[in-house]
Design a protein around this motif. Structure first.
Motif, PDB file in Angstrom:
ATOM      1  N   HIS A  18       0.902  -1.037   0.071  1.00 31.41           N
ATOM      2  CA  HIS A  18       0.054   0.020   0.123  1.00 31.41           C
ATOM      3  C   HIS A  18       0.764   1.333  -0.081  1.00 31.41           C
ATOM      4  CE1 HIS A  18      -3.091   3.087   0.870  1.00 31.41           C
ATOM      5  NE2 HIS A  18      -2.391   3.216   2.029  1.00 31.41           N
ATOM      6  N   GLN A  19       0.580   2.348  -0.983  1.00 35.20           N
ATOM      7  CA  GLN A  19       1.271   3.550  -0.841  1.00 35.20           C
ATOM      8  C   GLN A  19       0.178   4.740  -0.531  1.00 35.20           C
ATOM      9  OE1 GLN A  19       4.590   3.771  -1.630  1.00 35.20           O
ATOM     10  NE2 GLN A  19       4.425   1.529  -1.593  1.00 35.20           N
ATOM     11  N   CYS A  64      -8.633  -3.476  -5.278  1.00 31.26           N
ATOM     12  CA  CYS A  64      -8.189  -2.052  -4.903  1.00 31.26           C
ATOM     13  C   CYS A  64      -7.577  -1.803  -3.779  1.00 31.26           C
ATOM     14  CB  CYS A  64      -9.389  -0.942  -5.225  1.00 31.26           C
ATOM     15  SG  CYS A  64     -10.756  -1.278  -4.106  1.00 31.26           S
ATOM     16  N   SER A 112      -6.307   2.094  -1.817  1.00 29.45           N
ATOM     17  CA  SER A 112      -5.542   2.869  -2.636  1.00 29.45           C
ATOM     18  C   SER A 112      -6.213   4.293  -2.901  1.00 29.45           C
ATOM     19  CB  SER A 112      -5.267   2.199  -4.132  1.00 29.45           C
ATOM     20  OG  SER A 112      -4.824   3.108  -5.010  1.00 29.45           O
ATOM     21  N   ASP A 143      -5.376   6.043  -5.214  1.00 28.77           N
ATOM     22  CA  ASP A 143      -5.680   6.251  -6.632  1.00 28.77           C
ATOM     23  C   ASP A 143      -6.943   6.406  -7.003  1.00 28.77           C
ATOM     24  OD1 ASP A 143      -2.880   6.281  -6.562  1.00 28.77           O
ATOM     25  OD2 ASP A 143      -2.737   4.162  -7.645  1.00 28.77           O
ATOM     26  N   ARG A 167      -2.907  -1.384 -10.813  1.00 33.72           N
ATOM     27  CA  ARG A 167      -1.669  -1.056 -10.470  1.00 33.72           C
ATOM     28  C   ARG A 167      -0.973  -2.262  -9.629  1.00 33.72           C
ATOM     29  NH1 ARG A 167       0.586   3.628  -5.993  1.00 33.72           N
ATOM     30  NH2 ARG A 167       2.698   3.033  -6.199  1.00 33.72           N
TER      31      ARG A 167
END
Length: 210
Positions: A18-19, A44, A47, A49, A121
Motif C-alpha cells: 500500500h502506498q 483496490c 488505494s 488512486d 496497479r
C-alpha cells in the motif's frame, strides 16, 4: 494465494504494497476519457488512486476482498457512505462526496459489465501465475470492447513464489493480447535504495496501455 492469505495480511498489517500517495505514473499516463466514464479498479485495497480518478469526474468502482481495507479507506478519507448488501454476500459502499463506490467481496464473483476503463496497479502482480489467465479473462469480460486499460507490471529477481509476483513482458502480451503496449519501464533499484536493501538487484516496473 488464497482469500484467507490476503485477509490475514490486512489483519496483521502486512501491507507493504500500500502506498499513501497517488501513483505518479497514474497521473502521467492515464488516458483522457469523457466525464462520467466508468472506471474499474480490481483488488483496490485502500488505494488513494481511486480518489484521484473520481476527482477527475469518472465513476469509479473499486473491488476489494478485505472488509478491513474497505473500512480503512472510507475512514481515512472521512467519507460519508451508504452500504447495501446483496444475496451473494457482497456489499456495495456508495461514497456521497465523490462518484465512487467500493464493492466488498471476492472479485471473481463480481459480474457487472460495461466499464469504459480499467486501472490495475497491483492486482495482476498479486495473483499467482496459474490464476492469471482467469483474472485477465474475468476483467476483460467486465469491459466494453473499446475500453482503455492502464496496467502496471513488475519483473524482478526476488522470491518468485510470493507476491508481488514477477511477470515477464511476454506473459503480459500473451494474456492481454497484441493490442497492449509498454509505454514506460524503469529499474527501481537504480532509483530507490530500499529495493537493494530488500535484496533485489533488479526490480523493473513497467506501465502498459491498450
Amino acid at each position: 494465494m488464497t482469500n484467507d492469505f490476503w485477509l490475514e495480511r490486512w489483519v496483521s498489517g502486512k501491507i507493504g504494497f500500500h502506498q499513501e500517495e497517488v501513483f505518479h505514473k497514474l497521473i502521467e499516463f492515464w488516458p483522457k476519457l469523457p466525464t462520467n466514464s466508468k472506471v474499474l479498479v480490481p483488488l483496490c485495497g485502500k488505494s488513494n488512486d481511486m480518489v484521484w480518478l473520481a476527482e477527475q469526474g469518472y465513476q469509479v468502482t473499486g473491488v476489494e476482498l478485505s472488509p478491513l481495507a474497505v473500512m480503512q479507506f472510507l475512514a481515512d478519507n472521512d467519507f460519508t457512505f451508504e452500504t447495501t448488501q446483496f444475496e451473494n454476500g457482497m456489499k456495495v459502499h456508495m461514497v456521497q462526496e465523490l462518484p465512487l463506490r467500493i464493492i466488498e467481496g471476492d472479485y471473481f464473483k463480481f459480474q457487472e459489465q460495461g466499464f469504459d476503463a480499467c486501472y490495475d496497479r497491483a492486482a495482476m502482480v498479486a495473483i499467482a501465475k496459474p490464476e492469471r489467465p482467469n483474472y485477465v479473462k474475468h476483467t476483460i469480460e467486465r469491459l466494453t470492447p473499446s475500453a482503455e486499460l492502464l496496467l502496471v507490471s513488475l519483473q524482478h529477481d526476488g522470491e518468485l513464489n510470493k507476491p508481488p509476483y514477477s511477470v515477464l513482458s511476454q506473459e503480459v502480451i500473451d494474456l492481454w493480447g497484441e493490442k497492449i503496449s509498454k509505454i514506460s519501464s524503469e529499474n527501481l533499484t537504480q532509483l530507490d535504495p530500499q529495493y537493494k536493501a530488500r535484496g533485489y538487484d533488479f526490480f523493473e516496473e513497467s506501465v502498459w496501455r491498450f
